[in-house]
Design an enzyme around this catalytic site. Structure first.
Site, PDB file in Angstrom:
ATOM      1  N   LYS A 160      36.702  16.482  55.241  1.00  0.00           N
ATOM      2  CA  LYS A 160      36.776  16.233  53.798  1.00  0.00           C
ATOM      3  C   LYS A 160      37.345  14.835  53.500  1.00  0.00           C
ATOM      4  CE  LYS A 160      37.297  21.152  52.737  1.00  0.00           C
ATOM      5  NZ  LYS A 160      37.969  22.159  51.892  1.00  0.00           N
ATOM      6  N   GLU A 170      24.407  26.196  54.248  1.00  0.00           N
ATOM      7  CA  GLU A 170      25.174  24.945  54.246  1.00  0.00           C
ATOM      8  C   GLU A 170      24.526  23.885  55.148  1.00  0.00           C
ATOM      9  OE1 GLU A 170      29.230  26.068  55.142  1.00  0.00           O
ATOM     10  OE2 GLU A 170      29.471  27.010  53.178  1.00  0.00           O
ATOM     11  N   ARG A 190      36.537  28.161  62.978  1.00  0.00           N
ATOM     12  CA  ARG A 190      37.502  28.610  61.964  1.00  0.00           C
ATOM     13  C   ARG A 190      38.897  28.763  62.579  1.00  0.00           C
ATOM     14  NH1 ARG A 190      35.460  29.875  57.103  1.00  0.00           N
ATOM     15  NH2 ARG A 190      37.032  31.423  56.562  1.00  0.00           N
ATOM     16  N   ARG A 218      44.443  22.323  60.025  1.00  0.00           N
ATOM     17  CA  ARG A 218      45.027  22.374  58.677  1.00  0.00           C
ATOM     18  C   ARG A 218      46.550  22.425  58.726  1.00  0.00           C
ATOM     19  NH1 ARG A 218      40.441  26.555  56.475  1.00  0.00           N
ATOM     20  NH2 ARG A 218      39.088  25.037  55.435  1.00  0.00           N
ATOM     21  N   ASN A 248      42.655  20.283  52.298  1.00  0.00           N
ATOM     22  CA  ASN A 248      42.902  20.971  53.572  1.00  0.00           C
ATOM     23  C   ASN A 248      42.025  20.438  54.719  1.00  0.00           C
ATOM     24  OD1 ASN A 248      40.516  22.080  52.735  1.00  0.00           O
ATOM     25  ND2 ASN A 248      41.167  24.218  52.867  1.00  0.00           N
ATOM     26  N   THR A 288      42.832  28.736  55.209  1.00  0.00           N
ATOM     27  CA  THR A 288      42.546  27.852  54.069  1.00  0.00           C
ATOM     28  C   THR A 288      43.841  27.238  53.539  1.00  0.00           C
ATOM     29  OG1 THR A 288      40.689  29.275  53.481  1.00  0.00           O
ATOM     30  CG2 THR A 288      41.464  27.759  51.783  1.00  0.00           C
ATOM     31  N   HIS A 319      36.255  21.811  56.380  1.00  0.00           N
ATOM     32  CA  HIS A 319      35.556  23.022  55.922  1.00  0.00           C
ATOM     33  C   HIS A 319      34.717  23.547  57.075  1.00  0.00           C
ATOM     34  CE1 HIS A 319      32.971  25.665  53.512  1.00  0.00           C
ATOM     35  NE2 HIS A 319      31.989  25.197  54.252  1.00  0.00           N
ATOM     36  N   TYR A 377      29.412  24.142  46.429  1.00  0.00           N
ATOM     37  CA  TYR A 377      30.447  25.176  46.249  1.00  0.00           C
ATOM     38  C   TYR A 377      30.064  26.178  45.143  1.00  0.00           C
ATOM     39  CZ  TYR A 377      34.054  23.231  49.381  1.00  0.00           C
ATOM     40  OH  TYR A 377      34.782  22.828  50.474  1.00  0.00           O
ATOM     41  N   PHE A 405      39.899  27.154  40.739  1.00  0.00           N
ATOM     42  CA  PHE A 405      39.970  25.884  41.467  1.00  0.00           C
ATOM     43  C   PHE A 405      38.634  25.139  41.533  1.00  0.00           C
ATOM     44  CE2 PHE A 405      39.323  29.332  44.559  1.00  0.00           C
ATOM     45  CZ  PHE A 405      38.228  28.887  45.290  1.00  0.00           C
TER      46      PHE A 405
HETATM   47  P1  CMP Z   1      37.026  25.520  51.839  1.00  0.00           P
HETATM   48  O1  CMP Z   1      37.188  26.312  53.090  1.00  0.00           O
HETATM   49  O2  CMP Z   1      36.218  24.275  51.895  1.00  0.00           O
HETATM   50  O3  CMP Z   1      36.438  26.480  50.696  1.00  0.00           O
HETATM   51  C1  CMP Z   1      36.693  26.294  49.311  1.00  0.00           C
HETATM   52  C2  CMP Z   1      37.720  25.230  49.038  1.00  0.00           C
HETATM   53  O4  CMP Z   1      38.336  25.275  47.772  1.00  0.00           O
HETATM   54  C3  CMP Z   1      38.875  25.434  50.009  1.00  0.00           C
HETATM   55  O5  CMP Z   1      38.493  25.104  51.323  1.00  0.00           O
HETATM   56  C4  CMP Z   1      39.921  24.528  49.395  1.00  0.00           C
HETATM   57  O6  CMP Z   1      39.705  23.161  49.682  1.00  0.00           O
HETATM   58  C5  CMP Z   1      39.666  24.725  47.892  1.00  0.00           C
HETATM   59  N1  CMP Z   1      40.628  25.618  47.247  1.00  0.00           N
HETATM   60  C6  CMP Z   1      41.524  25.221  46.332  1.00  0.00           C
HETATM   61  N2  CMP Z   1      42.255  26.256  45.897  1.00  0.00           N
HETATM   62  C7  CMP Z   1      41.825  27.351  46.557  1.00  0.00           C
HETATM   63  C8  CMP Z   1      42.211  28.723  46.532  1.00  0.00           C
HETATM   64  N3  CMP Z   1      43.177  29.191  45.741  1.00  0.00           N
HETATM   65  N4  CMP Z   1      41.554  29.574  47.352  1.00  0.00           N
HETATM   66  C9  CMP Z   1      40.556  29.114  48.167  1.00  0.00           C
HETATM   67  N5  CMP Z   1      40.159  27.809  48.204  1.00  0.00           N
HETATM   68  C10 CMP Z   1      40.784  26.932  47.423  1.00  0.00           C
END
Ligand code: CMP
Length: 139
Positions: free
Chosen positions: A10, A127, A86, A103, A113, A92, A116, A50, A58
């Site tokens: 990211k 994706e 993962r 992370r 974070n 996350t 992805h 997304y 978010f």
């Molecule tokens: P990612 O795994 O890319 O999937 C969705 C993204 O939304 C997540 O990582 C974070 O970068 C962002 N995000 C921000 N807030 C939240 C949340 N509360 N729960 C999950 N994803 C979040």
């Protein structure tokens, strides 16, 4: 089973010069990089990527963040690659992530974070198809 997943480094990972470190961890797990490029998503492209999170609190913020700078997108391949990648990323929310995960070591907050990864074969197919065409995938 050999499968593929989509990885994104990211904008925060790119700006912190973590591209090499992250690829080293991926290859260190025996996972193969099958395609890779740097992109800078528009806000609309981030919203389409997304779309599954549309309506969540978010959504606006994460799509602003994902379109704020360049990302590195990769297709990874290997046995059980979705889970292995993962596990390498960690949870996350970096505060819940295991020690030694990407992370846990580098994330700033739940949004910034660093990486992805697809969460299932169906999302991986969507994706991968979102960012790559057949000519860009080795093999
Ligand atoms: P990612 O795994 O890319 O999937 C969705 C993204 O939304 C997540 O990582 C974070 O970068 C962002 N995000 C921000 N807030 C939240 C949340 N509360 N729960 C999950 N994803 C979040």
């Amino acid at each position: 089973m050999i499968e593929k997943t989509l990885s994104i480094i990211k904008p925060d990972g790119v700006s912190k010069n973590l591209i090499g470190d992250i690829i080293k961890r991926i290859e260190g797990q025996g996972l193969k990089v099958k395609a890779m490029k740097m992109i800078h998503m528009s806000k609309e492209q981030a919203k389409d990527f997304y779309a599954v999170h549309d309506g969540k609190p978010f959504f606006e913020s994460v799509t602003d963040f994902m379109s704020s700078g360049p990302c590195v997108v990769m297709i990874l391949e290997g046995g059980d690659v979705i889970k292995k990648y993962r596990d390498l990323m960690g949870a996350t929310n970096f505060e819940d992530a295991e020690e030694g995960t990407i992370r846990r070591e580098f994330a700033t907050n739940i949004e910034k974070n660093v990486v992805h990864g697809s969460d299932a074969p169906e999302t991986a197919a969507f994706e991968i198809g979102y960012f790559f065409n057949a000519l860009e995938i080795v093999g």
